[in-house]
Design a protein around this motif. Sequence first.
Motif, PDB file in Angstrom:
ATOM      1  N   TYR A 110       0.946  -1.251   0.119  1.00  0.00           N
ATOM      2  CA  TYR A 110       0.097   0.023  -0.077  1.00  0.00           C
ATOM      3  C   TYR A 110       0.958   1.315  -0.093  1.00  0.00           C
ATOM      4  O   TYR A 110       0.554   2.291  -0.887  1.00  0.00           O
ATOM      5  N   ARG A 111       1.962   1.205   1.012  1.00  0.00           N
ATOM      6  CA  ARG A 111       2.758   2.359   0.982  1.00  0.00           C
ATOM      7  C   ARG A 111       3.609   2.602  -0.327  1.00  0.00           C
ATOM      8  O   ARG A 111       3.525   3.997  -0.625  1.00  0.00           O
ATOM      9  N   ASP A 112       4.033   1.741  -0.778  1.00  0.00           N
ATOM     10  CA  ASP A 112       4.855   1.759  -2.093  1.00  0.00           C
ATOM     11  C   ASP A 112       4.067   2.128  -3.089  1.00  0.00           C
ATOM     12  O   ASP A 112       4.585   3.018  -4.149  1.00  0.00           O
ATOM     13  N   ALA A 113       2.717   1.822  -3.184  1.00  0.00           N
ATOM     14  CA  ALA A 113       1.906   2.240  -4.510  1.00  0.00           C
ATOM     15  C   ALA A 113       1.719   3.818  -4.286  1.00  0.00           C
ATOM     16  O   ALA A 113       1.617   4.543  -5.331  1.00  0.00           O
ATOM     17  N   LEU A 114       1.343   4.041  -2.979  1.00  0.00           N
ATOM     18  CA  LEU A 114       1.295   5.582  -2.987  1.00  0.00           C
ATOM     19  C   LEU A 114       2.472   6.362  -3.452  1.00  0.00           C
ATOM     20  O   LEU A 114       2.409   7.470  -4.328  1.00  0.00           O
ATOM     21  N   GLU A 115       3.468   5.909  -3.009  1.00  0.00           N
ATOM     22  CA  GLU A 115       4.877   6.618  -3.320  1.00  0.00           C
ATOM     23  C   GLU A 115       5.184   6.614  -4.692  1.00  0.00           C
ATOM     24  O   GLU A 115       5.442   7.540  -5.422  1.00  0.00           O
ATOM     25  N   LYS A 116       4.834   5.580  -5.284  1.00  0.00           N
ATOM     26  CA  LYS A 116       4.952   5.461  -7.115  1.00  0.00           C
ATOM     27  C   LYS A 116       4.324   6.557  -7.722  1.00  0.00           C
ATOM     28  O   LYS A 116       4.948   7.388  -8.403  1.00  0.00           O
ATOM     29  N   PHE A 117       3.241   6.828  -7.083  1.00  0.00           N
ATOM     30  CA  PHE A 117       2.334   8.174  -7.701  1.00  0.00           C
ATOM     31  C   PHE A 117       2.290   9.269  -6.978  1.00  0.00           C
ATOM     32  O   PHE A 117       1.538  10.270  -7.000  1.00  0.00           O
TER      33      PHE A 117
END
Length: 334
Positions: free
Chosen positions: A203-210
């Motif tokens: 979840y956290r890394d997906a947010l960071e990607k965008f």
Amino acid sequence: MKYTTIIDIAQALGISKSTVSRALRGDKQNVSKETRERILAMAKKMGYTRNELAVNLRKQSTRTIGIVVPEMLTPFYMNFITYAQQELNRQGYRVTLAQSHENPNAELANLQMFEDYRVEGILISVCHTEKNLATYQRIMKKGIPMVFFDRTLSSLPISKVKIDDYLKSFFLVEQMIRRGKRRIVHLAGPDYIQNSQERKRGYRDALEKFHLPYCPEYVIDAGVDFSGGEQAVEQLLKQHIAFDALFCFTEMSALGAKSNLQKHGVQIPDEVAIACISGTDLCVLVHPSITAVEQPVKQMAEEAARLIVQKVEHPELPDKTIILEAETIYREST
């Protein structure tokens, strides 16, 4: 009701129990045909059945595998038990079942019970990553192999069968972002479950990607059950936290969250989208149906069953980690 024994048959016929034992084993060399027929007829009349447990203990083998699951409410674990038992039965093993009720102490009692019953191997989905580590190690050192499934451990060199929780969570949250969601709340599972840690990281890394901010108030400990999801939504609404999507640790928390949102008149998915990991048939029995990552439970059960049998029959084999492909099914809730 008293079980009929070899001694009972011997007394009824007035012959020795060793003769009865030989006849019931099919010994044609040392027991005459006439005597065998008399013994078999009396055994049938008295309802005699062979004590398989005693036979197996004499052979130093119970041919029994223990299975421990956190709960038996959701279809996932019930289906796992069904498919694992089918595969184990096919290979000549019986199954003893226990559930931990998400309680490490109950899990410990189950494991001790399995030791007392002299199971030959254990399949387990753990309820805590740390509480019973010493017990797992002691059991394996004793010569009872274990295979972990679904909820596994990275801290011990043990065979395991699982999905890639991190990757599936990352892709699921990524899709919600691509569909325009920007304020995604994560209804997280307990930190003491490794799956929860992996899903939170995805979840956290997906947010960071965008380039979306990771906000602590958007991560709520919702536990693993229906009421946890309900309470998490209640908390969000009472604190007036604006959100347009929920990414849930498990199906039950998603169902609880969805129910409470609908009670408050929130439109799904127009106002709030919902998705979860570990979806089962329950996700399609509600309206709107819920987008979910669905684990290949039949394959997981069969692989875990085959692994434990291999470890029982060939203890020298190295431990294996099997990562299965899970399918994300997009439904009305997103």
